[in-house]
Design a protein around this motif. Structure first.
Motif, mmCIF file in Angstrom:
data_model
loop_
_atom_site.group_PDB
_atom_site.id
_atom_site.type_symbol
_atom_site.label_atom_id
_atom_site.label_comp_id
_atom_site.label_asym_id
_atom_site.label_seq_id
_atom_site.Cartn_x
_atom_site.Cartn_y
_atom_site.Cartn_z
ATOM 1 N N SER A 120 19.630 -0.246 -9.743
ATOM 2 C CA SER A 120 18.896 1.021 -9.666
ATOM 3 C C SER A 120 17.848 0.901 -8.550
ATOM 4 O O SER A 120 17.278 -0.167 -8.353
ATOM 5 C CB SER A 120 18.225 1.339 -10.996
ATOM 6 N N ILE A 121 17.602 2.003 -7.850
ATOM 7 C CA ILE A 121 16.744 1.969 -6.657
ATOM 8 C C ILE A 121 15.565 2.906 -6.850
ATOM 9 O O ILE A 121 15.714 4.046 -7.294
ATOM 10 C CB ILE A 121 17.544 2.366 -5.402
ATOM 11 N N LYS A 122 14.385 2.404 -6.481
ATOM 12 C CA LYS A 122 13.149 3.179 -6.542
ATOM 13 C C LYS A 122 12.461 3.083 -5.184
ATOM 14 O O LYS A 122 12.457 2.017 -4.562
ATOM 15 C CB LYS A 122 12.233 2.640 -7.645
ATOM 16 N N VAL A 123 11.859 4.182 -4.719
ATOM 17 C CA VAL A 123 11.271 4.247 -3.381
ATOM 18 C C VAL A 123 9.758 4.396 -3.475
ATOM 19 O O VAL A 123 9.251 5.223 -4.243
ATOM 20 C CB VAL A 123 11.869 5.419 -2.573
ATOM 21 N N HIS A 124 9.045 3.574 -2.685
ATOM 22 C CA HIS A 124 7.594 3.691 -2.536
ATOM 23 C C HIS A 124 7.325 4.075 -1.083
ATOM 24 O O HIS A 124 7.419 3.234 -0.176
ATOM 25 C CB HIS A 124 6.891 2.368 -2.863
ATOM 26 N N ALA A 125 7.002 5.347 -0.846
ATOM 27 C CA ALA A 125 6.715 5.827 0.516
ATOM 28 C C ALA A 125 5.240 5.647 0.830
ATOM 29 O O ALA A 125 4.372 6.052 0.043
ATOM 30 C CB ALA A 125 7.113 7.291 0.647
ATOM 31 N N THR A 126 4.952 5.025 1.964
ATOM 32 C CA THR A 126 3.574 4.719 2.362
ATOM 33 C C THR A 126 3.405 5.037 3.841
ATOM 34 O O THR A 126 4.306 4.755 4.649
ATOM 35 C CB THR A 126 3.270 3.221 2.126
ATOM 36 N N PRO A 127 2.295 5.642 4.260
ATOM 37 C CA PRO A 127 2.064 5.886 5.693
ATOM 38 C C PRO A 127 2.126 4.579 6.487
ATOM 39 O O PRO A 127 1.717 3.521 6.000
ATOM 40 C CB PRO A 127 0.669 6.511 5.730
ATOM 41 N N ALA A 128 2.631 4.667 7.703
ATOM 42 C CA ALA A 128 2.809 3.471 8.527
ATOM 43 C C ALA A 128 1.499 2.741 8.773
ATOM 44 O O ALA A 128 1.467 1.509 8.855
ATOM 45 C CB ALA A 128 3.459 3.852 9.862
ATOM 46 N N ALA A 129 0.394 3.486 8.875
ATOM 47 C CA ALA A 129 -0.905 2.863 9.155
ATOM 48 C C ALA A 129 -1.430 2.059 7.981
ATOM 49 O O ALA A 129 -2.363 1.261 8.137
ATOM 50 C CB ALA A 129 -1.924 3.930 9.547
ATOM 51 N N HIS A 130 -0.866 2.248 6.782
ATOM 52 C CA HIS A 130 -1.379 1.574 5.586
ATOM 53 C C HIS A 130 -0.354 0.619 4.969
ATOM 54 O O HIS A 130 -0.520 0.204 3.822
ATOM 55 C CB HIS A 130 -1.782 2.619 4.544
ATOM 56 N N MET A 131 0.685 0.250 5.725
ATOM 57 C CA MET A 131 1.724 -0.622 5.176
ATOM 58 C C MET A 131 1.189 -2.007 4.826
ATOM 59 O O MET A 131 1.682 -2.655 3.897
ATOM 60 C CB MET A 131 2.871 -0.752 6.181
ATOM 61 N N THR A 132 0.164 -2.498 5.530
ATOM 62 C CA THR A 132 -0.379 -3.829 5.257
ATOM 63 C C THR A 132 -1.649 -3.779 4.412
ATOM 64 O O THR A 132 -2.299 -4.813 4.240
ATOM 65 C CB THR A 132 -0.674 -4.557 6.577
ATOM 66 N N SER A 133 -2.004 -2.626 3.915
ATOM 67 C CA SER A 133 -3.234 -2.489 3.121
ATOM 68 C C SER A 133 -3.091 -3.217 1.788
ATOM 69 O O SER A 133 -2.058 -3.120 1.117
ATOM 70 C CB SER A 133 -3.546 -1.013 2.870
ATOM 71 N N ALA A 134 -4.132 -3.957 1.426
ATOM 72 C CA ALA A 134 -4.086 -4.752 0.194
ATOM 73 C C ALA A 134 -3.938 -3.871 -1.047
ATOM 74 O O ALA A 134 -3.179 -4.208 -1.968
ATOM 75 C CB ALA A 134 -5.340 -5.619 0.092
ATOM 76 N N TYR A 135 -4.640 -2.737 -1.089
ATOM 77 C CA TYR A 135 -4.581 -1.900 -2.298
ATOM 78 C C TYR A 135 -3.208 -1.274 -2.471
ATOM 79 O O TYR A 135 -2.752 -1.043 -3.591
ATOM 80 C CB TYR A 135 -5.679 -0.839 -2.261
ATOM 81 N N ARG A 136 -2.505 -1.001 -1.350
ATOM 82 C CA ARG A 136 -1.137 -0.481 -1.446
ATOM 83 C C ARG A 136 -0.185 -1.549 -1.980
ATOM 84 O O ARG A 136 0.695 -1.270 -2.798
ATOM 85 C CB ARG A 136 -0.674 -0.018 -0.070
ATOM 86 N N LEU A 137 -0.371 -2.776 -1.515
ATOM 87 C CA LEU A 137 0.498 -3.864 -1.966
ATOM 88 C C LEU A 137 0.211 -4.256 -3.411
ATOM 89 O O LEU A 137 1.123 -4.618 -4.165
ATOM 90 C CB LEU A 137 0.333 -5.073 -1.042
ATOM 91 N N LYS A 138 -1.060 -4.207 -3.814
ATOM 92 C CA LYS A 138 -1.394 -4.514 -5.213
ATOM 93 C C LYS A 138 -0.730 -3.535 -6.173
ATOM 94 O O LYS A 138 -0.311 -3.910 -7.272
ATOM 95 C CB LYS A 138 -2.911 -4.489 -5.406
ATOM 96 N N ALA A 139 -0.632 -2.285 -5.762
ATOM 97 C CA ALA A 139 -0.035 -1.265 -6.630
ATOM 98 C C ALA A 139 1.446 -1.533 -6.900
ATOM 99 O O ALA A 139 2.004 -0.992 -7.859
ATOM 100 C CB ALA A 139 -0.216 0.105 -5.996
ATOM 101 N N LEU A 140 2.061 -2.376 -6.091
ATOM 102 C CA LEU A 140 3.484 -2.683 -6.299
ATOM 103 C C LEU A 140 3.699 -3.676 -7.432
ATOM 104 O O LEU A 140 4.836 -3.838 -7.900
ATOM 105 C CB LEU A 140 4.086 -3.249 -5.009
#
Length: 789
Positions: free
Chosen positions: A592-612
């Motif tokens: 099964s596939i799930k998508v997390h779309a994130t703006p390119a400028a925030h791909m390396t942001s720690a808070y975005r990665l923590k949410a994963l």
């Protein structure tokens, strides 16, 4: 102004010359009022001479006749003199020209003194004041003057050049006329006249008349103009030739060279791999043709710092599907044509360009181009590989990069598989070689016996008499005289004929170990009975993400999950997935596939990665987004790894952060090693090496296409206990020949290498050179095999 003064002075010299000539003409003619008297006197003298002479007298000295007393002398009556006429006042043009020359000469002299004594010092002081007022730090005044001069020169263009010309002429005339006055104590204007003649390179003697000097200078100037026209014509001819060479419009006149149709970031790896090859058949000239300006290709390659070694590189501009452009680069007489993919385009667009080039090459003549060579191409989509090959089966060899995604998935199941694969591809280590079975003396021997006869090589396959490539053939396959053996070796010198007896007595070994290690079939732990959860970062249509998903669908257990972390919009990702499934005629059913779309400028942001919730994933794949360049892609990848590594440390989880990372440069690889991450794969380098190997020798195509395909053989990492009966104790020491015998006895596999553990580090050795050397063996050691899937 200075040039105007010089022109006026020259005109004054001309005026003086005309005046002098006019005065000379006047001096050689009589005035009209005295002309009649002069004529009468001449006629009287002529008549008197004729009356008092005889022929004899004419031929003898003249004697005065005796005076006769009877003949009185008659005096002529005096003629009345005409009244004197007042002389007409005429303008003395010679004096006017001379005075003008003197006046303008001294004006030029004063202008020169003014320029050097007043104007230039004032200009210098003005620039110095500007420099001090601007308070420029770290730049000297000399640098400031140079900058200001260059700016003035570039902004004024032709006007600046004329100003420099005038200042130069004024300086020469002023300086040399002053020196003339100091040394000769003569008028500086006279010295200026001499200097003018000398500067103009006139052939006239400066001591001649002004008219001659003026005509000489005019002739010299006109001659210089004609010479300039001639030089310009010749220069334009050579400029056009040089420009044509720079733009790549002249045809390539080579033979047996390699033509690369396309230029991208992987050109560096492709060229360096070809340069590393030491085969005698290696082309020494490589031509790159791309649909961009030639100087841009050369600039890009120069910026890559490519180590060409003995390769001569030629760049040309053109389209891969244009027959005229292909002829310009000598595609008809080339020995090899390489068509890599274009990473700047989508997979479909890149394959479309490859199809066009293959069709154009096939349509030339009866057999197509090259006439005495072959084509190596890269297919972005594995579904297009058969069509590309069928266009010209005997000359076209196609590789697909889509299976690299599967290799990345296998590398997470078996750590180290990527580094093993990179060792097998390229010219820096062991390579694939072939030799006739008859020449090696192995006719009528079975394939399972061959490892015992060659101490420096590893047999991996056979090329049959029909031209079929059999990698990892059946163990009972019998070698025919016309067959060719495919093997791994460090060089072709290792392919020596087999001796009278094998270096490893397999029959005696079988008898010896049969009592302690009975023969069993290999038992493998499939590992696909437990669902996994995977994270794919930097997913894109162009990258290896699609291949990873299809590999997970094949290898993972049902109920597995895959989450996509991408800068693309969710709808765009879903459209890419839909197109991929439709193209492959296969659906994702086990995952099964799930998508997390994130703006390119925030791909390396720690808070975005923590949410994963990274600690919940079993597999993490970090892909390279090379859409903005390989350097930028590696910077983003390294930054993401650092953030994820820090998040894992803060989470307190027992899991080890060991992602599968795709890199593009050696710099990125070195940075990841500093972070303790070695499970990396440079997909660009891998495909470049593969293309180079196939371009040099088509034998590599048979092996690599088999290893790259989804239904052929594959590299795998195994434990030795998998080939032994259960509850059998591992040997304390073992040789490579013994390990190969154990593997081939238990399974349809070929042993190509093993691991050597040094502390916490594990090194992979491919084709050990001393196969009879005994080494310690532990439960941490592993075998590298080629197995049928």
């Amino acid at each position: 102004m200075m040039i105007l003064l010089l022109s006026l002075w020259t005109a004054a010299a001309a005026l003086g010359a005309v005046s002098e000539n006019h005065g000379y003409e006047r001096s050689t003619h009589l005035a009209p009022e005295h002309a009649d008297d002069f004529k009468n006197q001449v006629h009287s003298l002529l008549r008197g001479g004729q009356q008092g002479s005889s022929p004899a007298a004419a031929s003898s000295p003249a004697v005065a006749p005796a005076a006769s007393p009877a003949a009185p002398v008659v005096e002529p009556a005096p003629q009345p003199q005409p009244a004197p006429q007042p002389a007409a006042r005429r303008l003395d043009w010679s004096a006017v020209g001379k005075n003008m020359r003197v006046a303008l000469g001294y004006s030029i002299l004063l202008a020169g003194y003014y320029m050097w004594i007043v104007w230039l010092p004032c200009l210098y002081c003005s620039e110095k004041k500007k420099y001090d007022d601007e308070k420029i730090e770290g730049r000297s005044f000399d640098m400031y003057l140079s900058y200001r001069f260059n700016y003035w020169l570039s902004s004024n263009g032709t006007g600046a050049m004329f100003q420099l010309l005038g200042m130069g002429l004024l300086t020469v005339l002023t300086l040399n006329s002053s020196i003339w006055w100091l040394l000769k104590r003569e008028s500086p204007v006279t010295g200026m006249w001499f200097v003018s003649c000398w500067v103009s390179a006139s052939a006239v003697d400066p001591t001649s008349s002004a008219s001659s000097g003026f005509i000489g200078m005019i002739s010299t100037v006109l001659g210089l103009v004609l010479l300039a026209v001639l030089l310009t014509t010749v220069a334009d001819f050579f400029t056009q030739k040089i420009q044509a060479a720079k733009q790549g419009r002249d045809p390539i006149v080579e033979g047996g060279h390699m033509v690369v149709l396309g230029h991208s970031a992987q050109s560096k790896q492709l060229l360096e791999e070809v340069a590393l090859c030491e085969a005698d058949s290696k082309p020494t000239t490589v031509v790159i043709m791309a649909n961009m300006p030639k100087d841009q290709i050369e600039y890009d390659i120069a910026g890559m710092n490519v180590d060409l070694k003995d390769i001569k590189l030629i760049c040309r501009s053109g389209a891969a599907g244009c027959v005229e452009d292909l002829w310009q680069v000598g595609a008809d007489v080339a020995s090899r044509i390489v068509i890599p993919d274009d990473p700047a385009l989508s997979k479909d667009e890149s394959d479309a360009i490859t199809f066009g080039a293959l069709l154009t090459l096939k349509g030339q003549g009866d057999e197509g181009w090259p006439l005495n060579g072959y084509i190596t191409a890269q297919a972005c989509l594995e579904a297009n590989l058969p069509q590309m090959t069928e266009m010209n089966p005997s000359r076209t060899f196609v590789l697909s990069s889509e299976t690299l995604g599967k290799l990345m998935v296998q590398s997470l199941f078996d750590q180290g598989l990527c580094s093993i694969f990179e060792q097998l591809i390229g010219f820096s280590g062991d390579e694939f070689y072939t030799a006739a079975a008859e020449d090696l003396g192995i006719t009528d021997k079975t394939f399972i016996e061959l490892p015992s006869w060659f101490p420096r090589i590893v047999p991996v396959g056979v090329i049959t008499t029909k031209g079929e490539f059999l990698v990892n053939p059946d163990r009972s396959y019998v070698m025919q005289a016309e067959d060719k053996l495919i093997c791994l070796a460090d060089d072709d010198d290792a392919l020596k004929p087999a001796g009278d007896k094998p270096f490893f007595d397999r029959a005696s070994w079988n008898d010896k170990v049969a009592l302690t290690i009975p023969q069993v079939e290999c038992h493998e732990d499939s590992g696909d009975d437990v669902p996994i959860k995977a994270l794919i970062c930097n997913f894109s249509e162009r990258g290896a993400g699609i291949g990873i998903l299809f590999a997970l669908e094949e290898l993972a257990a049902e109920g597995s999950e895959a989450e996509i972390y991408s800068s693309l919009a969710e709808d765009e990702v879903k459209q890419i997935l839909f197109n991929a499934q439709a193209r492959a005629e296969q659906k994702f059913e086990k995952i099964s596939i799930k998508v997390h779309a994130t703006p390119a400028a925030h791909m390396t942001s720690a808070y975005r990665l923590k949410a994963l919730e990274l600690e919940t994933f079993d597999h993490i794949y970090l892909l390279a987004d090379a859409s903005q360049g390989v350097q930028k892609a590696d910077e983003m990848t390294v930054a993401t790894c650092l953030q994820m590594q820090n998040i894992f440390k803060q989470s307190g989880t027992d899991k080890v952060f060991s992602p599968m990372v795709e890199i593009c440069t050696t710099t990125g690889d070195a940075q990841l090693v500093q972070m303790g991450m070695t499970n990396t794969l440079n997909t660009t380098l891998t495909m470049s090496r593969a293309l180079a190997m196939v371009a040099i020798d088509t034998v590599a195509h048979g092996v690599l296409s088999d290893l790259f395909s989804s239904n052929g053989n594959a590299m795998d990492i195994k434990q030795l206990e998998g080939f032994l009966p259960e509850d059998t104790k591992l040997p304390d020491e073992i040789t490579f020949a013994e390990a190969a015998a154990i593997v081939t006895r238990a399974a349809q596999m070929v042993l190509v290498g093993w691991s050597v553990c040094t502390g916490d580090e594990k090194e992979w050795i491919i084709n050990p050179k001393d196969k009879m050397e005994s080494r310690p063996w532990t439960s941490e050691d592993r075998l590298v095999v080629i197995k049928d899937i």
